[in-house]
Design an enzyme around this catalytic site. Structure first.
Site, mmCIF file in Angstrom:
data_model
loop_
_atom_site.group_PDB
_atom_site.id
_atom_site.type_symbol
_atom_site.label_atom_id
_atom_site.label_comp_id
_atom_site.label_asym_id
_atom_site.label_seq_id
_atom_site.Cartn_x
_atom_site.Cartn_y
_atom_site.Cartn_z
ATOM 1 C CG ASN A 7 31.420 51.919 37.377
ATOM 2 O OD1 ASN A 7 31.820 51.381 36.346
ATOM 3 N ND2 ASN A 7 32.099 51.867 38.502
ATOM 4 C CG HIS A 10 30.997 45.859 34.523
ATOM 5 N ND1 HIS A 10 32.134 45.091 34.654
ATOM 6 C CD2 HIS A 10 30.680 46.284 35.766
ATOM 7 C CE1 HIS A 10 32.466 45.024 35.935
ATOM 8 N NE2 HIS A 10 31.610 45.737 36.621
ATOM 9 N NE ARG A 18 34.162 36.568 21.307
ATOM 10 C CZ ARG A 18 33.272 36.283 20.347
ATOM 11 N NH1 ARG A 18 33.206 37.001 19.266
ATOM 12 N NH2 ARG A 18 32.454 35.278 20.498
ATOM 13 C CG HIS A 43 38.183 50.742 39.334
ATOM 14 N ND1 HIS A 43 37.792 49.756 40.206
ATOM 15 C CD2 HIS A 43 39.485 50.997 39.636
ATOM 16 C CE1 HIS A 43 38.807 49.435 40.999
ATOM 17 N NE2 HIS A 43 39.844 50.165 40.659
ATOM 18 N NE ARG A 45 40.354 45.430 39.198
ATOM 19 C CZ ARG A 45 39.868 45.153 40.411
ATOM 20 N NH1 ARG A 45 38.697 45.625 40.778
ATOM 21 N NH2 ARG A 45 40.530 44.395 41.243
ATOM 22 N NE ARG A 49 39.684 42.542 37.193
ATOM 23 C CZ ARG A 49 39.332 42.096 38.400
ATOM 24 N NH1 ARG A 49 38.065 42.073 38.737
ATOM 25 N NH2 ARG A 49 40.228 41.675 39.254
ATOM 26 C CG HIS A 50 36.874 47.005 33.958
ATOM 27 N ND1 HIS A 50 37.513 48.082 34.491
ATOM 28 C CD2 HIS A 50 36.287 46.348 34.997
ATOM 29 C CE1 HIS A 50 37.315 48.098 35.801
ATOM 30 N NE2 HIS A 50 36.598 47.046 36.149
ATOM 31 C CD GLU A 70 34.956 53.462 41.100
ATOM 32 O OE1 GLU A 70 35.390 52.316 40.897
ATOM 33 O OE2 GLU A 70 33.767 53.705 41.282
ATOM 34 C CB THR A 100 33.471 43.718 41.901
ATOM 35 O OG1 THR A 100 33.172 45.107 41.940
ATOM 36 C CG2 THR A 100 32.703 43.008 43.012
ATOM 37 C CB THR A 101 35.740 47.579 44.661
ATOM 38 O OG1 THR A 101 36.198 47.963 43.366
ATOM 39 C CG2 THR A 101 36.596 48.260 45.707
ATOM 40 C CD GLU A 151 31.225 55.527 45.745
ATOM 41 O OE1 GLU A 151 31.856 56.383 45.091
ATOM 42 O OE2 GLU A 151 30.749 54.502 45.241
ATOM 43 C CG HIS A 191 30.149 47.599 45.222
ATOM 44 N ND1 HIS A 191 29.723 46.299 45.247
ATOM 45 C CD2 HIS A 191 31.295 47.601 44.513
ATOM 46 C CE1 HIS A 191 30.587 45.550 44.593
ATOM 47 N NE2 HIS A 191 31.553 46.313 44.117
ATOM 48 C CG HIS A 214 27.318 44.167 37.183
ATOM 49 N ND1 HIS A 214 26.292 43.292 37.451
ATOM 50 C CD2 HIS A 214 28.187 43.506 36.378
ATOM 51 C CE1 HIS A 214 26.545 42.144 36.845
ATOM 52 N NE2 HIS A 214 27.682 42.247 36.188
HETATM 53 N N1 PXP Z 1 31.458 52.696 43.643
HETATM 54 C C1 PXP Z 1 32.714 52.190 43.689
HETATM 55 C C2 PXP Z 1 33.737 52.913 44.475
HETATM 56 C C3 PXP Z 1 33.031 51.008 42.970
HETATM 57 O O1 PXP Z 1 34.283 50.518 43.043
HETATM 58 C C4 PXP Z 1 32.035 50.397 42.187
HETATM 59 C C5 PXP Z 1 32.361 49.159 41.407
HETATM 60 O O2 PXP Z 1 33.436 49.348 40.597
HETATM 61 C C6 PXP Z 1 30.760 50.984 42.149
HETATM 62 C C7 PXP Z 1 30.491 52.119 42.903
HETATM 63 C C8 PXP Z 1 29.669 50.435 41.290
HETATM 64 O O3 PXP Z 1 29.294 49.152 41.683
HETATM 65 P P1 PXP Z 1 28.288 48.330 40.779
HETATM 66 O O4 PXP Z 1 28.974 48.047 39.478
HETATM 67 O O5 PXP Z 1 28.043 47.103 41.597
HETATM 68 O O6 PXP Z 1 27.079 49.175 40.597
#
Ligand code: PXP
Length: 241
Positions: A7, A10, A18, A43, A45, A49-50, A70, A100-101, A151, A191, A214
């Site tokens: 993912n 971030h 910035r 994702h 959103r 935001r990102h 996502e 976060t989610t 998931e 997550h 993350h």
């Molecule tokens: N899976 C889903 C569906 C998510 O929404 C996220 C966070 O956006 C993640 C996995 C990844 O989570 P993390 O960034 O905590 O690894």
């Protein structure tokens, strides 16, 4: 072996902090693939935001693996997904004020909306997954809806602050995965997973893919992006059953 979805949200968070052009999310996606990622997760959103719309459109045709997009089940997001046509779409709940989610979908109360979104996304060629808590009733509802993939949200496992609750949360994820597999669903999870806690989740038999973001972006500050991806891939190789 259990697959690794990286993912890259971030990487975009750092850029948006910035308003610069760097770090490049395209470079992050392509280098993650070279370092062993099995898919690239992003994702988009509602609050942007990102990830930005143009990121999704730029990355989609360049991937060698596949895109897992996502999104919340809104008309705006479904329309974007219908243009981008990602191989995989994971429908997630979204609240503006969350960091976060934070939880899984409330399938029971939003069944019709999720069903319509699932139908549209499936018709345009994406494989749809629902992001849900490790809850057997939600899994039954996902099966009823006809999605091929779920998931499982591993946030409660990751947040457990003592061994007893960690084992309890691990059992919830393990039981949920076994139940979903018995119904013929493909099971992903993610997550809050980190280098220090991924072992027990990767060891659950039958999980197809872990989506991790993350922790890998944070670790990359110290070891570099390619190494951060490789290290996680190695852990999955070592701990997968
Ligand atoms: N899976 C889903 C569906 C998510 O929404 C996220 C966070 O956006 C993640 C996995 C990844 O989570 P993390 O960034 O905590 O690894």
């Amino acid at each position: 072996m259990i697959k690794l979805g990286i993912n890259i949200d971030h990487v975009a968070t750092l850029r948006q902090a910035r308003g610069t052009k760097y770090p490049s999310v395209v470079e992050a996606a392509l280098r993650a693939e070279q370092a062993g990622a099995d898919s690239i997760t992003l994702h988009l959103r509602e609050d942007r935001r990102h990830m930005q719309d143009e990121d999704i459109f730029a990355i989609r045709p360049l991937l060698q693996t596949k895109m897992n997009l996502e999104l919340a089940a809104t008309d705006e997001m479904i329309a974007i997904a219908s243009q981008v046509k990602p191989q995989d779409v994971c429908i997630v709940p979204e609240r503006r004020e969350e960091r976060t989610t934070e939880g899984g979908l409330n399938i029971k109360d939003t069944y019709e909306q999720l069903y319509r979104a699932t139908q549209t996304l499936t018709e345009q060629g994406s494989r749809v997954s629902l992001f849900i808590a490790p809850d057997l009733k939600d899994i039954d509802l996902a099966k009823k809806m006809g999605v091929p993939v779920i998931e499982i949200h591993t946030g409660s496992y990751a947040d457990a602050d003592n061994e007893i609750s960690k084992q309890k949360e691990l059992k919830r994820v393990t039981d949920a995965a076994a139940h979903a597999l018995s119904l013929g669903l493909t099971v992903n999870a993610g997550h809050g997973l980190h280098y220090h806690n991924v072992n027990l989740i990767a060891g659950i038999s039958g999980i197809d893919e872990l989506n991790i973001g993350h922790a890998i972006v944070a670790h990359a500050l110290f070891v570099g992006w390619d190494n951060a991806v490789r290290e996680m891939k190695l852990l999955l190789r070592n701990y997968s059953t």
